[in-house]
Write an enzyme that holds these catalytic residues in place. Sequence first.
Site, short mmCIF file in Angstrom:
data_model
loop_
_atom_site.label_atom_id
_atom_site.label_comp_id
_atom_site.label_asym_id
_atom_site.label_seq_id
_atom_site.Cartn_x
_atom_site.Cartn_y
_atom_site.Cartn_z
N LYS A 1 1.84 -13.84 5.43
CA LYS A 1 1.17 -13.06 4.39
C LYS A 1 1.89 -13.24 3.05
O LYS A 1 2.99 -13.80 2.99
CB LYS A 1 1.15 -11.58 4.78
CG LYS A 1 2.51 -10.94 4.93
CD LYS A 1 2.38 -9.50 5.38
CE LYS A 1 3.77 -8.85 5.51
NZ LYS A 1 3.69 -7.43 5.89
N ARG B 1 0.89 4.81 8.34
CA ARG B 1 0.36 3.90 7.32
C ARG B 1 -1.00 3.37 7.76
O ARG B 1 -2.03 3.74 7.22
CB ARG B 1 1.37 2.78 7.09
CG ARG B 1 1.13 1.90 5.91
CD ARG B 1 2.25 0.89 5.74
NE ARG B 1 2.37 -0.03 6.87
CZ ARG B 1 3.24 -1.03 6.92
NH1 ARG B 1 4.10 -1.21 5.92
NH2 ARG B 1 3.28 -1.82 7.98
N TYR C 1 18.21 -5.36 -24.31
CA TYR C 1 17.46 -4.19 -24.75
C TYR C 1 18.23 -2.90 -24.49
O TYR C 1 18.85 -2.72 -23.45
CB TYR C 1 16.11 -4.11 -24.04
CG TYR C 1 15.06 -5.05 -24.60
CD1 TYR C 1 14.58 -4.90 -25.90
CD2 TYR C 1 14.56 -6.09 -23.83
CE1 TYR C 1 13.61 -5.76 -26.41
CE2 TYR C 1 13.60 -6.95 -24.33
CZ TYR C 1 13.13 -6.78 -25.63
OH TYR C 1 12.18 -7.63 -26.13
N MET D 1 11.38 -10.04 -20.66
CA MET D 1 10.23 -10.65 -20.01
C MET D 1 10.46 -12.10 -19.62
O MET D 1 10.06 -12.53 -18.52
CB MET D 1 8.99 -10.55 -20.92
CG MET D 1 7.72 -11.07 -20.28
SD MET D 1 6.28 -10.92 -21.34
CE MET D 1 6.07 -9.13 -21.38
#
Length: 382
Positions: free
Chosen positions: A41, A141, A262, A315
């Site tokens: 997956k 779940r 930052y 980023m």
Amino acid sequence: MSDAPFEPAPGCVTIDLDALADNWLRLARRAAPGRSGAVVKADAYGIGLDKAGPALWSAGARVFFVAQLAEGLAARRFLPKEAVIYVLNGLEKDADPADYARNALRPAIGSAEELQRWSELAARHGHTSPSALHLDTGMSRLGFESLAALKDAMARCGAAIGADLLMSHFVSAEIPGDPINAEQIALFDAARAAFPDLPASLANSSGMFLAAQPIYDLARPGYALYGGNPTPAARNPMRPVATLTVAIQQTRWIEAGETCGYNAQWTARRRSRLATLLAGYADGLPRGAGASDAKPGAEIVIAGRRCPLVGRASMDLCVADVTDLPEEAAGPGVRAEFFGGTVDLDDFASRSGTIGYQVLTGLGRRYRREYFSPQLATRQKT
């Protein structure tokens, strides 16, 4: 070689398909006399289903697990028609059950409503299609909420669903002493007694290493296949599969007391040389991977030496402290290993404030992928 044109990129994920195959073989031996499947997956945990699926098939895997219908359709394209593919999330609400059956995908049925829809498909077609039964033993779940609920649903329409597997999922198998493991095994054993003709599957990667050996008929390793440690308290028994390297773009000196990144979260305690690398949170790098004044961060390797990431990742960029390296060892274009053969994936993830699963599945599409199989003497770039 891949037919796709080569496109340079500052970050590269090198994937050793032989290591992937070897990891599956190690786990298959551990699963004996049961079998080992392969969980593919999330695009095979971020390394690429199109390459991982066939490599695992070549190693001997015959049963595969995906999460969603779309993943199952993709896996069916990349795997031989004989491959058995289960869809762990079950019958999606808006999906047509016929799409599963038409593509030989076996949903993990986890509710009376799903079971009803699957049995109605059998009634329309005049024959059953294989599926799994998913019992929740503690995750809260997916899956039937109790054995009683499962037995009731099966009594009403179970004969028409073609179930060929009984499964559940561990909550805390990576912590061997957690009492919930024994509780789940007991609940699952009761379900096996209620459905004695169904093959059983409980163990994930870490579950395969529990002392109770709850492998039953079919194990479902995922993370361990891709080099993650299924035994966090002990040495990793698996080979690393993915190695991430990123290029340095620029270096600079800053004085003691100056800050980096930052919000000025990291302050140099000495005159420091910093290397800016071309990867950031848009590439899946955890924003908190860098050290701050309050906490240490992840360490990467440049020129054979461990160097700390410092300041908040942005980023597209992150910064490493390379003060202790010779200047010529850490200049523009030099590549740093974030994890792989030298830096342990789980160590990098832990120091970044996350888990290796998230690091692997979050690998950004801007990274170049190179697939390497020494046994076949091939290298492919995508």
